[in-house]
Scaffold this motif. Structure first.
Motif, PDB file in Angstrom:
ATOM      1  N   ILE A  83       0.881  -1.169   0.000  1.00 14.02           N
ATOM      2  CA  ILE A  83       0.000   0.000   0.000  1.00 14.02           C
ATOM      3  C   ILE A  83       0.914   1.213   0.000  1.00 14.02           C
ATOM      4  O   ILE A  83       1.701   1.415   0.945  1.00 14.02           O
ATOM      5  N   CYS A  84       0.873   1.984  -1.069  1.00 13.03           N
ATOM      6  CA  CYS A  84       1.844   3.054  -1.290  1.00 13.03           C
ATOM      7  C   CYS A  84       1.175   4.414  -1.401  1.00 13.03           C
ATOM      8  O   CYS A  84       0.101   4.546  -2.007  1.00 13.03           O
ATOM      9  N   ASP A  85       1.825   5.432  -0.868  1.00 13.27           N
ATOM     10  CA  ASP A  85       1.491   6.809  -1.192  1.00 13.27           C
ATOM     11  C   ASP A  85       2.177   7.164  -2.506  1.00 13.27           C
ATOM     12  O   ASP A  85       3.274   6.680  -2.799  1.00 13.27           O
ATOM     13  N   ILE A  86       1.508   8.013  -3.301  1.00 11.50           N
ATOM     14  CA  ILE A  86       2.065   8.445  -4.581  1.00 11.50           C
ATOM     15  C   ILE A  86       2.328   9.944  -4.524  1.00 11.50           C
ATOM     16  O   ILE A  86       1.464  10.720  -4.134  1.00 11.50           O
ATOM     17  N   GLU A  87       3.528  10.339  -4.929  1.00 14.73           N
ATOM     18  CA  GLU A  87       3.866  11.759  -5.047  1.00 14.73           C
ATOM     19  C   GLU A  87       4.034  12.103  -6.530  1.00 14.73           C
ATOM     20  O   GLU A  87       4.729  11.387  -7.269  1.00 14.73           O
ATOM     21  N   MET A  97       5.901   5.706  -1.936  1.00 11.08           N
ATOM     22  CA  MET A  97       6.293   5.496  -0.549  1.00 11.08           C
ATOM     23  C   MET A  97       5.466   4.356   0.043  1.00 11.08           C
ATOM     24  O   MET A  97       4.315   4.569   0.439  1.00 11.08           O
ATOM     25  N   PRO A  98       5.996   3.132   0.076  1.00  7.46           N
ATOM     26  CA  PRO A  98       5.254   2.021   0.674  1.00  7.46           C
ATOM     27  C   PRO A  98       5.047   2.240   2.169  1.00  7.46           C
ATOM     28  O   PRO A  98       5.999   2.541   2.894  1.00  7.46           O
ATOM     29  N   ARG A  99       3.786   2.080   2.613  1.00  5.73           N
ATOM     30  CA  ARG A  99       3.449   2.306   4.019  1.00  5.73           C
ATOM     31  C   ARG A  99       3.105   1.014   4.751  1.00  5.73           C
ATOM     32  O   ARG A  99       3.228   0.947   5.977  1.00  5.73           O
ATOM     33  N   ALA A 100       2.633   0.013   4.005  1.00  2.00           N
ATOM     34  CA  ALA A 100       2.220  -1.247   4.628  1.00  2.00           C
ATOM     35  C   ALA A 100       2.223  -2.330   3.574  1.00  2.00           C
ATOM     36  O   ALA A 100       2.293  -2.064   2.368  1.00  2.00           O
ATOM     37  N   PHE A 101       2.166  -3.588   4.026  1.00  2.00           N
ATOM     38  CA  PHE A 101       2.052  -4.715   3.113  1.00  2.00           C
ATOM     39  C   PHE A 101       1.023  -5.696   3.640  1.00  2.00           C
ATOM     40  O   PHE A 101       0.640  -5.659   4.819  1.00  2.00           O
ATOM     41  N   ALA A 102       0.559  -6.584   2.748  1.00  7.03           N
ATOM     42  CA  ALA A 102      -0.476  -7.554   3.126  1.00  7.03           C
ATOM     43  C   ALA A 102      -0.435  -8.735   2.168  1.00  7.03           C
ATOM     44  O   ALA A 102       0.137  -8.662   1.067  1.00  7.03           O
ATOM     45  N   ALA A 103      -1.071  -9.823   2.591  1.00 10.70           N
ATOM     46  CA  ALA A 103      -1.264 -10.978   1.708  1.00 10.70           C
ATOM     47  C   ALA A 103      -2.269 -10.597   0.630  1.00 10.70           C
ATOM     48  O   ALA A 103      -3.262  -9.921   0.897  1.00 10.70           O
ATOM     49  N   PHE A 104      -2.007 -11.066  -0.597  1.00 15.96           N
ATOM     50  CA  PHE A 104      -2.833 -10.690  -1.740  1.00 15.96           C
ATOM     51  C   PHE A 104      -3.009 -11.904  -2.643  1.00 15.96           C
ATOM     52  O   PHE A 104      -2.094 -12.714  -2.817  1.00 15.96           O
ATOM     53  N   ASN A 105      -4.204 -12.019  -3.209  1.00 13.68           N
ATOM     54  CA  ASN A 105      -4.489 -13.057  -4.207  1.00 13.68           C
ATOM     55  C   ASN A 105      -4.852 -12.364  -5.513  1.00 13.68           C
ATOM     56  O   ASN A 105      -5.945 -11.843  -5.666  1.00 13.68           O
ATOM     57  N   ASP A 106      -3.903 -12.369  -6.444  1.00  9.81           N
ATOM     58  CA  ASP A 106      -4.127 -11.757  -7.757  1.00  9.81           C
ATOM     59  C   ASP A 106      -4.798 -12.777  -8.674  1.00  9.81           C
ATOM     60  O   ASP A 106      -4.308 -13.082  -9.760  1.00  9.81           O
ATOM     61  N   TYR A 209      -5.452  11.227 -10.792  1.00  8.80           N
ATOM     62  CA  TYR A 209      -4.193  11.183 -10.044  1.00  8.80           C
ATOM     63  C   TYR A 209      -4.399  10.819  -8.572  1.00  8.80           C
ATOM     64  O   TYR A 209      -4.241  11.655  -7.674  1.00  8.80           O
ATOM     65  N   PRO A 210      -4.752   9.576  -8.313  1.00  6.29           N
ATOM     66  CA  PRO A 210      -5.001   9.146  -6.932  1.00  6.29           C
ATOM     67  C   PRO A 210      -3.753   9.277  -6.070  1.00  6.29           C
ATOM     68  O   PRO A 210      -2.623   9.173  -6.555  1.00  6.29           O
ATOM     69  N   GLN A 211      -3.987   9.489  -4.785  1.00  3.17           N
ATOM     70  CA  GLN A 211      -2.891   9.719  -3.850  1.00  3.17           C
ATOM     71  C   GLN A 211      -2.275   8.426  -3.319  1.00  3.17           C
ATOM     72  O   GLN A 211      -1.200   8.470  -2.713  1.00  3.17           O
ATOM     73  N   GLN A 212      -2.947   7.303  -3.540  1.00  5.32           N
ATOM     74  CA  GLN A 212      -2.432   6.027  -3.053  1.00  5.32           C
ATOM     75  C   GLN A 212      -2.681   4.927  -4.077  1.00  5.32           C
ATOM     76  O   GLN A 212      -3.568   5.037  -4.938  1.00  5.32           O
ATOM     77  N   ALA A 213      -1.897   3.857  -3.959  1.00  7.00           N
ATOM     78  CA  ALA A 213      -2.036   2.697  -4.841  1.00  7.00           C
ATOM     79  C   ALA A 213      -1.834   1.417  -4.047  1.00  7.00           C
ATOM     80  O   ALA A 213      -1.075   1.385  -3.069  1.00  7.00           O
ATOM     81  N   VAL A 214      -2.540   0.378  -4.483  1.00  5.77           N
ATOM     82  CA  VAL A 214      -2.229  -0.989  -4.062  1.00  5.77           C
ATOM     83  C   VAL A 214      -1.448  -1.621  -5.205  1.00  5.77           C
ATOM     84  O   VAL A 214      -1.921  -1.655  -6.346  1.00  5.77           O
TER      85      VAL A 214
END
Length: 276
Positions: A83-87, A97-106, A209-214
């Motif tokens: 989970i990242c902030d985007i500048e 800027m990665p702020r956290a991580f998690a298990a993911f099923n793509d 232009y979203p402020q965050q991305a997964v």
């Protein structure tokens, strides 16, 4: 956190051998890379605000996978997501800027000949999975918290539990840390609508232009069972990203067998496969 505000991207080909096992290596035969381990592309799986596109349907669920009608080749893709902030600067991505991580099923539908990667990734609501247990990142560089974690996945079917992906340290990703972030930033700004890839800068603009991305950073290799067996309604998909200082692979496997996960240091994603 309102995940519907975050744009969703995945990284294709960031774990050696996965694309070959998934039968998708041929999709990227004309994609130019600078070295053998470089990922192939980034792809969208969710784009908020975009009009007239299947990508505007929020696909992430924490507890189930919606089995699409007529599908027979659905596979778990066990991953770590950031989970990242985007500048931005001048409408280009300047930093992630990665702020956290998690298990993911793509989770993916194997569609030979699909025009774009995204066509295999979002078939509607609950076509993806992300754990509610998000682990804060101290730093996304060598020696950071994520370096100590492993990715494991299992399929529970008819009372039996099968290892689906190989138990893999997160540090086995081909591109990781700053190398991965710099590469993703470059793709966000410069990737073109060519072959299976899409123009990511245009999608960021469409999303206001979203402020965050997964960002899901790549699926691990499969076990022989995972490579040869596809999901069915009634199955349970399990992806667990766990701290190898707290748990051994054998302990995690035993938890999957019993269905009882206990202890600290894990991000757990359990999804029931359901049909209409």
């Amino acid at each position: 956190m309102d995940l519907t505000r975050l744009i969703g991207f995945g990284v294709a080909g960031n774990f050696a051998g996965h694309l070959e096992q998934a039968g998708e290596a041929s999709d990227f035969v004309n994609v130019k890379v600078k070295d053998a381990i470089q990922p192939k592309a980034i792809f969208p799986f969710y784009v908020p605000h975009i009009e007239n596109s299947f990508l505007n349907v929020f696909p992430v669920s924490h507890d189930h996978i919606q089995f699409p009608e007529g599908a027979d080749n659905l596979q778990i893709e066990p991953e770590v997501c950031l989970i990242c902030d985007i500048e931005y600067e001048n409408n280009q991505v300047k930093a992630l800027m990665p702020r956290a991580f998690a298990a993911f099923n793509d989770c993916s539908i194997r569609r030979p000949g699909a025009r774009k990667i995204s066509e295999k990734k979002n078939w509607g609501s609950a076509s993806k999975g992300m754990s509610l247990q998000r682990i804060a990142l101290d730093k996304f560089s060598s020696g950071g918290e994520l370096d100590r974690y492993h990715i494991a996945s299992f399929l529970r079917r008819n009372g039996e539990c099968h290892a689906y992906g190989l138990d893999s340290p997160a540090t086995e990703y081909s591109y990781f840390h700053e190398t991965l972030l710099n590469w993703v930033i470059d793709k966000m700004n410069h990737q073109q609508d060519e072959g299976p890839a899409e123009d990511i800068a245009a999608l960021l603009k469409a999303a206001h232009y979203p402020q965050q991305a997964v960002i899901s950073i790549g699926a691990t290799r499969y076990t022989p069972f995972g490579e040869q067996n596809f999901l069915q309604p009634g199955d349970e998909s399990i992806v667990v990203v766990y701290d190898a200082r707290c748990h051994t692979p054998e302990q995690i496997r035993n938890m999957a067998v019993t269905g009882e996960f206990t202890g600290e240091g894990m991000s757990l994603l359990r999804q029931q496969v359901v049909a209409d």
